[in-house]
Each structure stands twice: as structure tokens, then as C-alpha cells.
Design a protein around this motif. Structure first.
Motif, PDB file in Angstrom:
ATOM      1  N   ALA A  73       0.741  -1.057  -0.521  1.00 30.61           N
ATOM      2  CA  ALA A  73       0.127   0.117   0.053  1.00 30.61           C
ATOM      3  C   ALA A  73       0.535   1.065   0.209  1.00 30.61           C
ATOM      4  CB  ALA A  73      -1.034  -0.039   1.363  1.00 30.61           C
ATOM      5  N   GLN A  74       2.006   1.083  -1.185  1.00 32.98           N
ATOM      6  CA  GLN A  74       2.813   1.905  -0.956  1.00 32.98           C
ATOM      7  C   GLN A  74       3.037   2.664  -2.254  1.00 32.98           C
ATOM      8  OE1 GLN A  74       6.670   0.249  -0.277  1.00 32.98           O
ATOM      9  NE2 GLN A  74       5.719   0.848   1.735  1.00 32.98           N
ATOM     10  N   GLY A  75       2.768   4.118  -1.863  1.00 29.33           N
ATOM     11  CA  GLY A  75       2.856   4.752  -3.599  1.00 29.33           C
ATOM     12  C   GLY A  75       4.166   4.391  -4.619  1.00 29.33           C
ATOM     13  N   TRP A  76       3.945   4.675  -6.139  1.00 35.47           N
ATOM     14  CA  TRP A  76       5.457   4.421  -6.804  1.00 35.47           C
ATOM     15  C   TRP A  76       4.981   5.342  -8.262  1.00 35.47           C
ATOM     16  CZ3 TRP A  76       3.845   3.292 -12.173  1.00 35.47           C
ATOM     17  CH2 TRP A  76       3.152   2.497 -12.515  1.00 35.47           C
ATOM     18  N   ARG A  77       6.486   6.297  -8.639  1.00 34.67           N
ATOM     19  CA  ARG A  77       6.823   6.901  -9.971  1.00 34.67           C
ATOM     20  C   ARG A  77       7.316   6.720 -10.316  1.00 34.67           C
ATOM     21  NH1 ARG A  77       7.509  10.178  -5.413  1.00 34.67           N
ATOM     22  NH2 ARG A  77       5.835  11.028  -4.779  1.00 34.67           N
ATOM     23  N   MET A  78       7.925   5.943 -11.616  1.00 37.03           N
ATOM     24  CA  MET A  78       8.755   6.065 -12.734  1.00 37.03           C
ATOM     25  C   MET A  78       8.915   7.016 -13.337  1.00 37.03           C
ATOM     26  SD  MET A  78       8.747   3.137 -15.434  1.00 37.03           S
ATOM     27  CE  MET A  78       7.828   3.463 -17.243  1.00 37.03           C
ATOM     28  N   PHE A  79      10.306   7.243 -13.773  1.00 41.65           N
ATOM     29  CA  PHE A  79      10.925   8.486 -14.531  1.00 41.65           C
ATOM     30  C   PHE A  79      11.686   7.642 -15.546  1.00 41.65           C
ATOM     31  CE2 PHE A  79      10.315   9.792 -10.157  1.00 41.65           C
ATOM     32  CZ  PHE A  79       9.636  11.356 -10.440  1.00 41.65           C
ATOM     33  N   ASP A  80      11.896   8.395 -16.429  1.00 41.03           N
ATOM     34  CA  ASP A  80      12.597   8.604 -17.950  1.00 41.03           C
ATOM     35  C   ASP A  80      14.140   8.362 -17.596  1.00 41.03           C
ATOM     36  OD1 ASP A  80      12.804  10.487 -18.303  1.00 41.03           O
ATOM     37  OD2 ASP A  80      11.305  10.854 -20.322  1.00 41.03           O
ATOM     38  N   GLU A  81      14.380   8.098 -18.534  1.00 43.42           N
ATOM     39  CA  GLU A  81      16.216   9.069 -18.221  1.00 43.42           C
ATOM     40  C   GLU A  81      16.719   9.888 -18.169  1.00 43.42           C
ATOM     41  OE1 GLU A  81      15.597   8.531 -22.472  1.00 43.42           O
ATOM     42  OE2 GLU A  81      14.337   7.445 -20.630  1.00 43.42           O
ATOM     43  N   HIS A  82      15.562  11.261 -18.694  1.00 44.71           N
ATOM     44  CA  HIS A  82      15.581  12.319 -17.703  1.00 44.71           C
ATOM     45  C   HIS A  82      15.327  13.093 -16.612  1.00 44.71           C
ATOM     46  CE1 HIS A  82      16.742  12.420 -22.731  1.00 44.71           C
ATOM     47  NE2 HIS A  82      15.997  11.873 -22.899  1.00 44.71           N
ATOM     48  N   GLY A  83      14.359  12.204 -16.610  1.00 46.75           N
ATOM     49  CA  GLY A  83      14.335  12.414 -15.103  1.00 46.75           C
ATOM     50  C   GLY A  83      12.282  13.406 -15.385  1.00 46.75           C
ATOM     51  N   VAL A  84      11.366  12.931 -16.242  1.00 47.99           N
ATOM     52  CA  VAL A  84      10.536  13.345 -16.749  1.00 47.99           C
ATOM     53  C   VAL A  84       9.765  12.296 -16.224  1.00 47.99           C
ATOM     54  CG1 VAL A  84       8.969  14.080 -18.386  1.00 47.99           C
ATOM     55  CG2 VAL A  84      10.826  14.817 -18.259  1.00 47.99           C
ATOM     56  N   LEU A  85       8.544  12.387 -15.158  1.00 48.28           N
ATOM     57  CA  LEU A  85       7.702  11.735 -14.755  1.00 48.28           C
ATOM     58  C   LEU A  85       6.832  11.117 -15.997  1.00 48.28           C
ATOM     59  CD1 LEU A  85       5.692  10.799 -12.624  1.00 48.28           C
ATOM     60  CD2 LEU A  85       4.687  12.383 -12.224  1.00 48.28           C
ATOM     61  N   CYS A  87       4.536   7.953 -14.896  1.00 48.07           N
ATOM     62  CA  CYS A  87       3.445   6.971 -14.569  1.00 48.07           C
ATOM     63  C   CYS A  87       3.663   7.294 -13.198  1.00 48.07           C
ATOM     64  CB  CYS A  87       2.869   6.228 -15.470  1.00 48.07           C
ATOM     65  SG  CYS A  87       5.626   4.731 -15.301  1.00 48.07           S
ATOM     66  N   LYS A  88       2.796   6.779 -12.901  1.00 43.50           N
ATOM     67  CA  LYS A  88       2.574   6.692 -11.302  1.00 43.50           C
ATOM     68  C   LYS A  88       1.250   6.025 -10.500  1.00 43.50           C
ATOM     69  CE  LYS A  88       0.808  11.227 -10.001  1.00 43.50           C
ATOM     70  NZ  LYS A  88       0.377  12.775  -9.832  1.00 43.50           N
ATOM     71  N   ARG A  89       1.584   5.629  -8.680  1.00 39.59           N
ATOM     72  CA  ARG A  89      -0.188   5.653  -8.867  1.00 39.59           C
ATOM     73  C   ARG A  89       0.710   5.340  -6.953  1.00 39.59           C
ATOM     74  NH1 ARG A  89      -2.721  -0.222  -9.862  1.00 39.59           N
ATOM     75  NH2 ARG A  89      -5.539   0.798  -8.772  1.00 39.59           N
ATOM     76  N   PHE A  90      -0.675   5.720  -5.827  1.00 38.68           N
ATOM     77  CA  PHE A  90      -0.881   5.880  -5.152  1.00 38.68           C
ATOM     78  C   PHE A  90      -1.660   5.304  -4.465  1.00 38.68           C
ATOM     79  CE2 PHE A  90       2.112   9.495  -6.404  1.00 38.68           C
ATOM     80  CZ  PHE A  90       3.124   9.123  -4.973  1.00 38.68           C
ATOM     81  N   PRO A  91      -1.806   5.051  -3.498  1.00 33.61           N
ATOM     82  CA  PRO A  91      -2.807   4.174  -2.870  1.00 33.61           C
ATOM     83  C   PRO A  91      -3.951   5.182  -2.828  1.00 33.61           C
ATOM     84  CG  PRO A  91      -1.245   4.622  -0.998  1.00 33.61           C
ATOM     85  CD  PRO A  91      -0.727   4.882  -2.923  1.00 33.61           C
ATOM     86  N   GLY A  92      -5.236   4.929  -3.705  1.00 28.83           N
ATOM     87  CA  GLY A  92      -6.852   6.058  -3.311  1.00 28.83           C
ATOM     88  C   GLY A  92      -6.505   6.036  -4.676  1.00 28.83           C
TER      89      GLY A  92
END
Length: 121
Positions: A73-85, A87-92
Motif C-alpha cells: 500500500a505504498q505509492g510509486w513513480r517511474m521517471f525516464d532517463e531525463h527525469g521526466v515523470l 507514470c505513477k500510482r498512489f493508494p487511492g
């Protein structure tokens, strides 16, 4: 193969930054600086890096990381090689969010993001 950066929200203002496809996390690298700026405020960050022999291995590792974050139940984010967000998903969140849409330039990144959506859905 370009690296991606995976951030798992641990608790409070604690995060884990994993450089996937990198040898190490370089705090002076512009992508890492951009990611860290996005994570403010920040009390503690665990830095980790790993290599992969192919894109399929990277996608499998990303799938496992997303599943582990969501099982805890922890959120996560994925960034590309340039540091651009990317995708992401958080609880809720009902689904994975793609703030900039799917990339058109990198088929492997599109595969990773599809994997992210599949892992969480």
C-alpha cells in the motif's frame, strides 16, 4: 538501453530511488536532480542502482517493484532517463496515471509503461 528511475514512497517523507539500468545513482546528474526536486519535501532517501542484460529483464524487475509497492500500500513513480515523470500510482488512485501520456519515441519505454499499468491493474 536507456535507464529508468523508479521511486517507491516508503512512509512520511521517506522514499527509495532505484536507478534501473544504471551502474550507480549520480546525485549531480540532471535527471536525478530533477527527480529529487520533484520529491520535495524529503526527509530520507534510499538510493539503489542495478543493471539488466536486456529490456525484458528490466520490464520484469519493474513489474516486481510495482507489485511490491502496491502490496505494501505504498505509492510509486517511474521517471525516464531525463527525469521526466512518466507514470505513477498512489493508494487511492483508481489506475496508473500517465501525466505526459505514453511516449511516442521509445518503444521499450512504452512497453515498460504498459507493464506498469498491467502490474497494478
Amino acid at each position: 538501453m536507456s535507464p529508468v528511475y523508479f521511486v517507491q514512497h516508503l512512509a512520511g517523507f521517506d522514499e527509495c530511488l532505484l536507478g534501473m539500468g544504471t551502474g550507480r545513482i549520480d546525485l549531480a546528474h540532471p535527471a536525478v536532480c530533477r527527480i529529487l526536486a520533484d520529491l520535495q519535501p524529503l526527509d530520507h532517501i534510499d538510493l539503489r542502482a542495478c543493471h539488466f542484460d536486456c529490456q525484458a529483464s528490466l520490464a520484469q524487475a519493474l513489474h516486481r517493484r510495482i507489485r511490491a509497492a502496491e502490496d505494501a500500500a505504498q505509492g510509486w513513480r517511474m521517471f525516464d532517463e531525463h527525469g521526466v515523470l512518466r507514470c505513477k500510482r498512489f493508494p487511492g488512485d483508481a489506475q496508473v496515471m500517465f501525466p505526459h501520456g505514453l511516449p511516442r519515441d521509445g518503444e521499450w519505454l512504452r512497453l515498460l509503461m504498459d507493464t506498469a499499468a498491467e502490474a497494478s491493474g
